[in-house]
Design a protein around this motif. Structure first.
Motif, short mmCIF file in Angstrom:
data_model
loop_
_atom_site.label_atom_id
_atom_site.label_comp_id
_atom_site.label_asym_id
_atom_site.label_seq_id
_atom_site.Cartn_x
_atom_site.Cartn_y
_atom_site.Cartn_z
N LYS A 209 -2.07 -7.49 -10.16
CA LYS A 209 -2.66 -7.93 -8.90
C LYS A 209 -4.15 -7.57 -8.91
N TYR A 211 -7.72 -6.67 -6.67
CA TYR A 211 -8.19 -6.12 -5.39
C TYR A 211 -9.71 -6.04 -5.41
N GLU A 372 -6.65 -7.43 -1.19
CA GLU A 372 -5.91 -8.08 -2.28
C GLU A 372 -6.33 -9.54 -2.37
#
Length: 622
Positions: A209, A211, A372
Motif C-alpha cells: 500500500k 501512503y 493512503e
C-alpha cells in the motif's frame, strides 16, 4: 518545499579551476560551469580503428583476426567511412547540440529499452548499519531528515559541482534526483520532473500500500525527525498485517506491457490518476519492508529486487527493513551512479557524525495524518497485476547472487606495490575468468565522461593482449614470479591507458555506435559491424563497475547478457568486495575463483618483490 534554508556555497575562486572554465553569473554554484564544459569529442577514425583491433585480438584466432583487420582497414579507407565520420563531426559541431551522443544513447540504452528495469537496469546500494540499531521507523525518519538539506542544495542550485583534478563535472543530471519519475510509453519511455514547492511530500510503501506524508506543516515548517518517525509509525499501523493487491508490481514488467497496464489502471477509475501522480511527484519512495535481512547476500538481494510488490521501480527508492537495515534502489534512466552515491554518502556521513539537524516541534503542532493512496481496481487491472507478479517471479527466480567480501588485502596493500587498485581488481577478474573458462572474458568497465556536457559513460575494454599474457603466465607452472610480475605491470599500465582514453571520450564503443547511427535508410551496413568480432567483443560477459565508499556495505546490478555476469565491486583500505549476479551460471564457482585469483596475485607479487630485493642486495655486495 519548506521555508527557505540559508546556505553558504563555499564557491571556489576562479583560480581553482583550470583555464577555459567560465562561471555563469546567472547560475547558482551547481550549474555555474555547465555552459563552459567542453563538448564530447569525436575521435579520429584511425585512432578508433587501432584501439578496436588491439582490443579484439585477444578474443580471436589468427584467422579471425586477419579477417577483422581487413574489414577494419577497408572501412577506414572507404568513402563510406569518411562520409559517416563527417556526418558525426557535423552533428558534434552543431551549436544547438550539447553532445552528439547524449540523445542517441539515452534513447538506445535507457528510454527505448523495453525489458524490465528491475534486474536489467536498476542498481542498488546496501547501507552500512547504524550502530545504534534504530527501529525501522526511526531509521527511515532519520534518513529522510538527512536527505532534506541535500535536496535543498540541489533544488536551489547551491550544491558545489563535483570536480576531477580541479575540473568541474557535468551536474545537469542532478535535476532528476528528487521529485521525478520515469513513465512507460511506446515506443520509448519519457521522464517528468515535478515542482518540489508544489509537491513537498514523500510516499511510503508498506504491505503493498502507498501512503503520502507531507514534509512540512501548514505553516511551511519542516517536520522534525521525531515527527517524521511518528508519522511513519502511523503508516505501519495503518497498513496493518494484510497485504494489498500490489499495484507497484506493474512497474516491474516489460515497458510495453506496463504502458498498456498503466492505461488500463487509469481507465479503471478517475481517482487512480491522482493516486499515481502523488507517487510520481514525491521526493522519492521509501519502502518499509516487512523482512529482516542479516547477511550481505540477503540484504543485497532485498535491495536489488525485493519481492517485486512493495516497490515502485520507476523512481529512486529508499528501502528500510524491520531490523533497521537500509539501502537504496536507483532508477537509472536519467542519471548514473555517481550522483546517487553522493546523495547516499552525504546522508549516511551526516548521520554517522551527528551533523543532521533533527529539528524540534512545537507542543501544539498539528500534522495531517498519513494519506493512503487508494487504487480502484477492476478485473482487467487485477489480472494485469497478477500476470506482472508471475513474470517477476519467473525472471527473478532464474537469477542468483553471490557476495565476496575478500579481506586478504585492499587498496593499502595494492598501493604499497605501486599499482592502481582498480586496475589490480580488473586483472584479478581476468585471472578468475581464465581459471573458470580458459580464455579472456569480454569485459565492460564503466568510465564516466562527465567532464563533458551531458556526459555519462564510455567503455573501458578491460581484456587486453597484456592481461591475457599475464593470466596465461599465472596458470603456467613453468613461469617465474619475476616474469609474471613484469607481465602484470604491463597489463596494469595498459589498463590505465585505456581508462584514460575512455574518460577523455577517446574509447572505441561510443564512437562506433555514433558512426552506425549516422547511416541513412537504405545505406549498406559496413562490414566492420557484420564481422563476427564486432558482436563477439561487445557481448559483455563481465559487466563491471566500481563504486567505493566506507558508507556502503554492498552494491550491484544485473547481468547485461544472458550468458554473462553482473560484477560490481568496491575497494576499501583492507578489503575488496564483489557482488556477482547471473542467470544461475555457476556463480558460486566464479566467487571461488575470484578469491583464489586475488590471493594468488598477492602471493605472486610478494614473492617477486622479495626476489627483486634479494637480487639488489646481492648486487650491492659486489
Amino acid at each position: 518545499m519548506t521555508k527557505a534554508r540559508s546556505f553558504k556555497s563555499s564557491a571556489p575562486r576562479k583560480s581553482e579551476v583550470p583555464p577555459g572554465y567560465v562561471a555563469d553569473p546567472n547560475q547558482g554554484p551547481m550549474l555555474r560551469y555547465e555552459a563552459s564544459l567542453p563538448r564530447l569529442p569525436v575521435p579520429t577514425l584511425s585512432s578508433t580503428a587501432a584501439k578496436y583491433l588491439e582490443t579484439v585480438e585477444p578474443h580471436l584466432t589468427r584467422e579471425q583476426f586477419a579477417k577483422t583487420q581487413a574489414a577494419v582497414n577497408a572501412f577506414v579507407g572507404s568513402e563510406q567511412g569518411k562520409i559517416l565520420q563527417e556526418r558525426l563531426q557535423a552533428r558534434a559541431a552543431d551549436p544547438s547540440t550539447k553532445s552528439w551522443l547524449s540523445e542517441w544513447w539515452n534513447e538506445t540504452a535507457y528510454m527505448g529499452y523495453r525489458d524490465p528495469v528491475v534486474v536489467f537496469v536498476s542498481y542498488f546500494y546496501v547501507h552500512v548499519d547504524d550502530k545504534t540499531r534504530p527501529t525501522q521507523a526511526k531509521r527511515a525518519a532519520q534518513l529522510l531528515k538527512a536527505i532534506l538539506p541535500f535536496r535543498a542544495l540541489v533544488e536551489s542550485g547551491q550544491l558545489e559541482p563535483e570536480k576531477v583534478r580541479g575540473a568541474p563535472l557535468a551536474m545537469s543530471s542532478y535535476e532528476w534526483l528528487f521529485h521525478s519519475c520515469r513513465y512507460p510509453t511506446k515506443p520509448s519511455d519519457t521522464a517528468r520532473k515535478f515542482d518540489p514547492t508544489k509537491h513537498n511530500h514523500v510516499v511510503f510503501a508498506r504491505k503493498n500500500k502507498f501512503y503520502k506524508v507531507a514534509l512540512a506543516d501548514k505553516s511551511g515548517r519542516e517536520l522534525s525527525a521525531a515527527e517524521l518517525e511518528a508519522q511513519i509509525e502511523k503508516v505501519i499501523a495503518l497498513a496493518g498485517t494484510e497485504k494489498a493487491v500490489p499495484v507497484g508490481a506493474l512497474t516491474s514488467d516489460n515497458r510495453d506491457i506496463w504502458t498498456d497496464a498503466r492505461a488500463a489502471l487509469l481507465a479503471a477509475s478517475p481517482s487512480n490518476a491522482a493516486s499515481l501522480e502523488q507517487i510520481e511527484s514525491a521526493i522519492l519512495v521509501i519502502c518499509l519492508d516487512d523482512t529482516k535481512p542479516v547477511t550481505r547476500e540477503h540484504a543485497s538481494w532485498e535491495c536489488w529486487v525485493g519481492d517485486g510488490k512493495n516497490r515502485f521501480y520507476d523512481k529512486h527508492q529508499l528501502i528500510v527493513f524491520e531490523n533497521g537495515k537500509s539501502g537504496f534502489l536507483g532508477e537509472h534512466s536519467c542519471m548514473d551512479g555517481t550522483p546517487t552515491l553522493r546523495l547516499n554518502e552525504f546522508v549516511l556521513a551526516a548521520l554517522a557524525h551527528g551533523k543532521v539537524d533533527l529539528g524540534s516541534a512545537p507542543a501544539d503542532a498539528q500534522l495531517e495524518p498519513p494519506q493512503e493512496l487508494i487504487f480502484t481496481l477492476d478485473a482487467p487491472t487485477k489480472k494485469n497485476v497478477s500476470e506482472a507478479e508471475a513474470r517477476f517471479d519467473e525472471l527473478v527466480g532464474a537469477h542468483e547472487m553471490e557476495v565476496l567480501h575478500y579481506e586478504g588485502y585492499g587498496k593499502e596493500f595494492i598501493k604499497g606495490h605501486k599499482a592502481s587498485p582498480d586496475a589490480w581488481a580488473q586483472m584479478v577478474k581476468q585471472l578468475a575468468f581464465h581459471k573458470m573458462f580458459g580464455r579472456p572474458g569480454v569485459c565492460y568497465e564503466s568510465a564516466q565522461t562527465r567532464k563533458y556536457q551531458l556526459g555519462r559513460t564510455e567503455v573501458i575494454r578491460s581484456a587486453s593482449k597484456e592481461s591475457k599474457a599475464w593470466a596465461e603466465a599465472m596458470l603456467d607452472a613453468s613461469q617465474s614470479d619475476e616474469h609474471r610480475a613484469a607481465l602484470f605491470r604491463k597489463a596494469v599500465s595498459r589498463h590505465l591507458q585505456y581508462a584514460a582514453w575512455a574518460a577523455d571520450g577517446q574509447g572505441v564503443d561510443r564512437h562506433l555506435f555514433g558512426l552506425k547511427k549516422c547511416l541513412k535508410e537504405g545505406e549498406p551496413v559496413p562490414e566492420i559491424y557484420t564481422d563476427e568480432a564486432f558482436s563477439k567483443t561487445n557481448h559483455w560477459e563481465l559487466s563491471t563497475s566500481q563504486l567505493s565508499s566506507p558508507y556502503l556495505d554492498g552494491w550491484g546490478y544485473g547481468e547485461v547478457v544472458p550468458d554473462g555476469y553482473g560484477l560490481s565491486y568496491s575497494i576499501g583500505d583492507h578489503y575488496i568486495r564483489w557482488t556477482i549476479t547471473s542467470l544461475k551460471l555457476r556463480t558460486a564457482e566464479l566467487k571461488h575463483f575470484l578469491a583464489e585469483a586475488a590471493t594468488e596475485t598477492r602471493a605472486m607479487m610478494e614473492r617477486a618483490a622479495a626476489e627483486a630485493k634479494k637480487k639488489e642486495a646481492e648486487k650491492a655486495k659486489l
